[in-house]
Design a protein around this motif. Structure first.
Motif, short mmCIF file in Angstrom:
data_model
loop_
_atom_site.label_atom_id
_atom_site.label_comp_id
_atom_site.label_asym_id
_atom_site.label_seq_id
_atom_site.Cartn_x
_atom_site.Cartn_y
_atom_site.Cartn_z
N LYS A 111 0.81 -1.21 0.00
CA LYS A 111 0.00 0.00 0.00
C LYS A 111 0.84 1.26 0.00
O LYS A 111 0.59 2.19 -0.77
CB LYS A 111 -0.95 0.02 1.20
N VAL A 112 1.87 1.30 0.85
CA VAL A 112 2.68 2.52 0.89
C VAL A 112 3.43 2.70 -0.41
O VAL A 112 3.61 3.82 -0.90
CB VAL A 112 3.65 2.51 2.11
N TRP A 114 2.44 1.72 -3.50
CA TRP A 114 1.54 2.19 -4.55
C TRP A 114 0.98 3.57 -4.25
O TRP A 114 0.71 4.35 -5.17
CB TRP A 114 0.42 1.18 -4.78
N ASP A 115 0.83 3.91 -2.97
CA ASP A 115 0.41 5.27 -2.63
C ASP A 115 1.46 6.29 -3.08
O ASP A 115 1.13 7.35 -3.63
CB ASP A 115 0.17 5.40 -1.12
N GLY A 118 1.55 6.39 -6.86
CA GLY A 118 0.36 7.07 -7.35
C GLY A 118 0.51 8.58 -7.32
O GLY A 118 0.13 9.28 -8.26
N LEU A 119 1.07 9.09 -6.23
CA LEU A 119 1.31 10.52 -6.12
C LEU A 119 2.26 11.01 -7.20
O LEU A 119 2.12 12.12 -7.73
CB LEU A 119 1.87 10.87 -4.74
N GLU A 221 5.48 14.20 -3.43
CA GLU A 221 5.77 12.99 -2.66
C GLU A 221 5.79 13.26 -1.16
O GLU A 221 5.59 12.35 -0.35
CB GLU A 221 7.08 12.35 -3.11
N LEU A 224 2.66 12.50 1.20
CA LEU A 224 2.30 11.15 1.63
C LEU A 224 2.37 11.02 3.15
O LEU A 224 3.41 11.29 3.76
CB LEU A 224 3.25 10.13 0.99
N THR A 226 1.54 8.05 5.82
CA THR A 226 1.16 6.65 5.92
C THR A 226 0.16 6.42 7.05
O THR A 226 0.13 7.15 8.03
CB THR A 226 2.40 5.77 6.14
N GLU A 227 -0.62 5.37 6.91
CA GLU A 227 -1.63 5.04 7.90
C GLU A 227 -1.00 4.30 9.08
O GLU A 227 0.04 3.68 8.96
CB GLU A 227 -2.71 4.16 7.27
#
Length: 244
Positions: A111-112, A114-115, A118-119, A221, A224, A226-227
């Motif tokens: 996830k991190v 591709w996040d 994606g940005l 970038e 970003l 992260t969760e």
């Protein structure tokens, strides 16, 4: 800023400042060219050295690179990274990541990644741009300061735990002074090259690198965040014996 002694509880202002330094720390991957004064770097390291370590062993060793020294190291690593044949001759000295990925860790890792991509507008399967983005690690993401951390090989797992607390202290102390950081395990692949360039002693083992500087607020970038799992997701509270 409020201050307090070792035997006093911090007031609300001090607590808020400490919490802010922790919660606004993110791994920044783009930096301004604004230099960081040596006195400020030394101040950060002085504060960070208060990290706990078993029997006060203080296993950390820091190599601060700026200017031509940083540029030279980045140039050598980048050249190796961009040459497939030479790249194949380099490998990590220790396993930072697990040998076999399982959930939920692989899910968070993907996830991190591709996040971030994606940005940056990097499509899945775009190996060239992925390679280029990963390669920015070796430029310390253009930060004016590059930190390389080593430890004596005689030290064992407990000292590596101590080292993590020291690294966290650096990042929090830097954040409290308006700077940002990015801890980087990517450098471990090139430990032999780094040892040669920095004239490390045989007993010194590379731990990781870290970018340090003023983050570029315009860089996408750096948006970003992260969760994190909620407390209930990783904590057990026990107030009675589990067995009679």
């Amino acid at each position: 800023m409020s201050s307090f002694s070792a035997f006093e509880s911090p007031d609300s202002a001090a607590t808020a400042a400490i919490d802010a330094a922790i919660t606004t720390r993110h791994s920044m991957r783009a930096y301004l060219a604004q230099p960081v004064e040596r006195a400020l770097i030394e101040d950060i390291l002085r504060v960070a050295s208060r990290a706990p370590s078993g029997t006060n062993t203080q296993p950390w060793q820091v190599h601060v690179l700026t200017g031509a020294a940083k540029a030279r190291l980045s140039q050598r690593i980048t050249a190796a990274y961009d040459d497939p044949e030479e790249l194949a001759t380099h490998g990590e000295e220790y396993a930072y990541y697990p040998r076999e990925w399982v959930s939920p860790y692989i899910d968070r890792r993907r996830k991190v990644g591709w996040d971030l991509y994606g940005l940056l507008g990097i499509a899945k399967g775009d190996k060239l741009r992925m390679h280029e983005q990963h390669g920015r690690n070796y430029l310390f993401f253009d930060a004016p300061v590059g930190l390389i951390f080593t430890i004596d090989r005689v030290m064992q797992q407990g000292s590596w735990l101590d080292y993590g607390m020291f690294l966290q202290n650096i990042m929090i102390a830097a954040r409290a002074r308006g700077l940002h950081t990015c801890p980087q395990a990517a450098f471990t692949q090139f430990h032999r090259l780094i040892a040669d360039e920095l004239a490390l002693k045989p007993e010194q083992q590379l731990v990781c690198g870290m970018a340090l500087g003023y983050a570029d607020p315009a860089a996408v970038e750096n948006s970003l965040v992260t969760e994190r799992e909620p407390v209930a997701g990783f904590t057990r509270f026990l107030d009675a014996p589990l067995k009679g």
